[in-house]
Design a protein around this motif. Structure first.
Motif, PDB file in Angstrom:
ATOM      1  N   PHE A  18      -3.777   4.114  -2.536  1.00 18.89           N
ATOM      2  CA  PHE A  18      -2.489   4.782  -2.768  1.00 18.89           C
ATOM      3  C   PHE A  18      -2.094   4.858  -4.244  1.00 18.89           C
ATOM      4  O   PHE A  18      -1.046   5.422  -4.565  1.00 18.89           O
ATOM      5  N   GLU A  19      -2.904   4.277  -5.103  1.00 23.45           N
ATOM      6  CA  GLU A  19      -2.627   4.282  -6.550  1.00 23.45           C
ATOM      7  C   GLU A  19      -1.234   3.725  -6.861  1.00 23.45           C
ATOM      8  O   GLU A  19      -0.480   4.268  -7.658  1.00 23.45           O
ATOM      9  N   ILE A  20      -0.889   2.658  -6.172  1.00 20.03           N
ATOM     10  CA  ILE A  20       0.406   2.018  -6.417  1.00 20.03           C
ATOM     11  C   ILE A  20       0.248   1.021  -7.573  1.00 20.03           C
ATOM     12  O   ILE A  20      -0.674   0.199  -7.556  1.00 20.03           O
ATOM     13  N   PHE A  32       7.687   0.565   3.677  1.00 21.12           N
ATOM     14  CA  PHE A  32       8.275   1.891   3.921  1.00 21.12           C
ATOM     15  C   PHE A  32       9.306   2.251   2.843  1.00 21.12           C
ATOM     16  O   PHE A  32       9.188   3.280   2.183  1.00 21.12           O
ATOM     17  N   ASN A  33      10.302   1.403   2.671  1.00 18.73           N
ATOM     18  CA  ASN A  33      11.405   1.742   1.765  1.00 18.73           C
ATOM     19  C   ASN A  33      11.043   1.577   0.288  1.00 18.73           C
ATOM     20  O   ASN A  33      11.490   2.370  -0.538  1.00 18.73           O
ATOM     21  N   ASP A  34      10.268   0.544  -0.038  1.00 19.74           N
ATOM     22  CA  ASP A  34       9.944   0.290  -1.450  1.00 19.74           C
ATOM     23  C   ASP A  34       8.655   0.979  -1.889  1.00 19.74           C
ATOM     24  O   ASP A  34       8.586   1.529  -2.982  1.00 19.74           O
ATOM     25  N   LEU A  35       7.638   0.925  -1.042  1.00 21.65           N
ATOM     26  CA  LEU A  35       6.349   1.512  -1.429  1.00 21.65           C
ATOM     27  C   LEU A  35       6.198   2.948  -0.946  1.00 21.65           C
ATOM     28  O   LEU A  35       5.297   3.667  -1.387  1.00 21.65           O
ATOM     29  N   GLY A  36       7.064   3.389  -0.036  1.00 20.20           N
ATOM     30  CA  GLY A  36       7.080   4.808   0.369  1.00 20.20           C
ATOM     31  C   GLY A  36       5.977   5.235   1.317  1.00 20.20           C
ATOM     32  O   GLY A  36       5.665   6.418   1.394  1.00 20.20           O
ATOM     33  N   LEU A  37       5.413   4.299   2.058  1.00 18.20           N
ATOM     34  CA  LEU A  37       4.405   4.707   3.047  1.00 18.20           C
ATOM     35  C   LEU A  37       5.098   5.266   4.277  1.00 18.20           C
ATOM     36  O   LEU A  37       6.195   4.822   4.636  1.00 18.20           O
ATOM     37  N   ASP A  38       4.475   6.246   4.919  1.00 18.75           N
ATOM     38  CA  ASP A  38       5.002   6.744   6.193  1.00 18.75           C
ATOM     39  C   ASP A  38       3.995   6.435   7.296  1.00 18.75           C
ATOM     40  O   ASP A  38       2.952   5.814   7.038  1.00 18.75           O
ATOM     41  N   ASP A  41       0.478   7.383   6.541  1.00 19.54           N
ATOM     42  CA  ASP A  41      -0.121   6.519   5.514  1.00 19.54           C
ATOM     43  C   ASP A  41      -0.552   5.184   6.130  1.00 19.54           C
ATOM     44  O   ASP A  41      -1.530   4.579   5.697  1.00 19.54           O
TER      45      ASP A  41
END
Lengths: 85, 250
Positions: A18-20, A32-38, A41
């Motif tokens: 995810f290149e985080i 979900f809220n902090d890293l934005g995965l759905d 994902d």
């Protein structure tokens, strides 16, 4: 496998798939809220984790309870312990 | 004075809205039935989607004017041709109407509640609008891909729900996976100023200026190597930066 190995390898999955940035990869980060995965994902994440750790977790009901990165570390550690029994 | 303005705006707007809708919806319905009889289905669907845009344009541009005004700025490097994917931020229930500014045949990806609106919900269903929460991804992928193959533009609000504090919510990635598979241009669209037109949880409009900025399209050559996760966050970052500038009136 030590807890440090689990954390390092899980973070590698997040960085590679995810290149985080590393600074965002803290145990309390909500995936979900902090890293934005759905939900889609998460499917990619499960596949990448299975490949990285050589485990089968896709059908494991406990995956559904995971919310934070810390939960993933814990879950992978538990799975590893179960496999080594 | 502001309360008088708000009361005046809402009395005039909703009176005109009801009068206009009572005339326009049956008239457009009759026109559509004639089209269904005479023309092939594809042409009729195109006509229906354009009719929805005309209706939306009147609702958003004419009825609340001059207390609610619309400013559209197009920053496209070159005109985008259909089909393309419009990715919009989502602050207000008026956002779907604002897409009427685009001169294209558009299908919107919407939440469940717009389908529950009387008459408008039926029209949205008829026009093939997609309720992403009610569709399994495979079905969503199939339907959007088919629309794109037919030359239809897709508009999406990937936050999924309206922001309550103007911050940008996390994006859902389903539509970006469709973009990667179909290779269509992605056009980020930033909308500000309509946070209170109407505010979340209220039907009452406030006077104001709604700003829409159509940003340069991303081509497949630019985003083709991205993962779905990277692509959705790349577009999200573009919209975060632009909305911050717009909120500062820059």
């Amino acid at each position: 496998m030590t807890q440090e190995d689990v954390i390092r390898m899980t973070n590698e999955v997040f960085a590679d798939s995810f290149e985080i940035p590393k600074e965002k990869l803290v145990p309390e980060a909500n995936i979900f809220n902090d890293l934005g995965l759905d939900s889609l994902d998460i499917v990619d994440l499960v596949v990448a984790l299975q490949k990285k750790f050589g485990v089968v977790i896709r059908s494991d009901e406990r995956v559904r309870t995971i919310r934070s990165l810390g939960d993933i570390y814990q879950f992978i550690a538990t799975i590893n312990k179960e496999m080594n029994k | 004075m502001q309360i008088v303005k708000i009361a005046f705006l809402n009395i005039v707007f909703y009176s005109l809205f009801i009068s206009f809708s009572s005339f326009a919806i049956p008239a457009l319905g009759v026109l559509l039935i004639i089209f269904f009889i005479i023309f092939p289905r594809r042409q009729t669907m195109k006509r229906l989607r354009r009719e929805i845009s005309w209706y939306g344009a009147v609702i958003i541009r004419i009825l609340p004017f001059p207390l609610v005004r619309l400013e559209v700025k197009d920053y496209s490097k070159e005109p985008v041709s259909a089909p393309c994917l419009f990715i919009c931020n989502h602050r207000s229930a008026s956002d779907p109407f604002l897409l009427a500014v685009f001169p294209y045949e558009i299908v919107q990806i919407v939440n469940i509640w717009p389908f529950r609106l009387p008459v408008l919900g039926f029209a949205a269903k008829l026009a093939g609008y997609l309720s992403v929460r009610e569709l399994p991804f495979e079905e969503f992928f199939k339907r959007t891909s088919r629309l794109i193959n037919d030359g239809v533009c897709i508009a999406s609000f990937p936050e999924g729900t309206r922001s309550r504090d103007n911050s940008m919510g996390q994006f859902h990635g389903a539509i970006f996976r469709v973009a990667l598979a179909t290779k269509i241009p992605i056009v980020p669209v930033c909308i500000t100023g309509n946070e209170k037109i109407p505010p979340v949880g209220s039907p009452f409009l406030r006077p104001g200026l709604i700003k829409i900025r159509i940003l340069p399209a991303l081509t497949y050559q630019e985003y083709g190597s991205f993962s779905p996760y990277k692509l959705k966050n790349y577009v999200r970052d573009i919209l975060i930066k632009e909305s911050a500038l717009m909120d500062q009136n820059k």
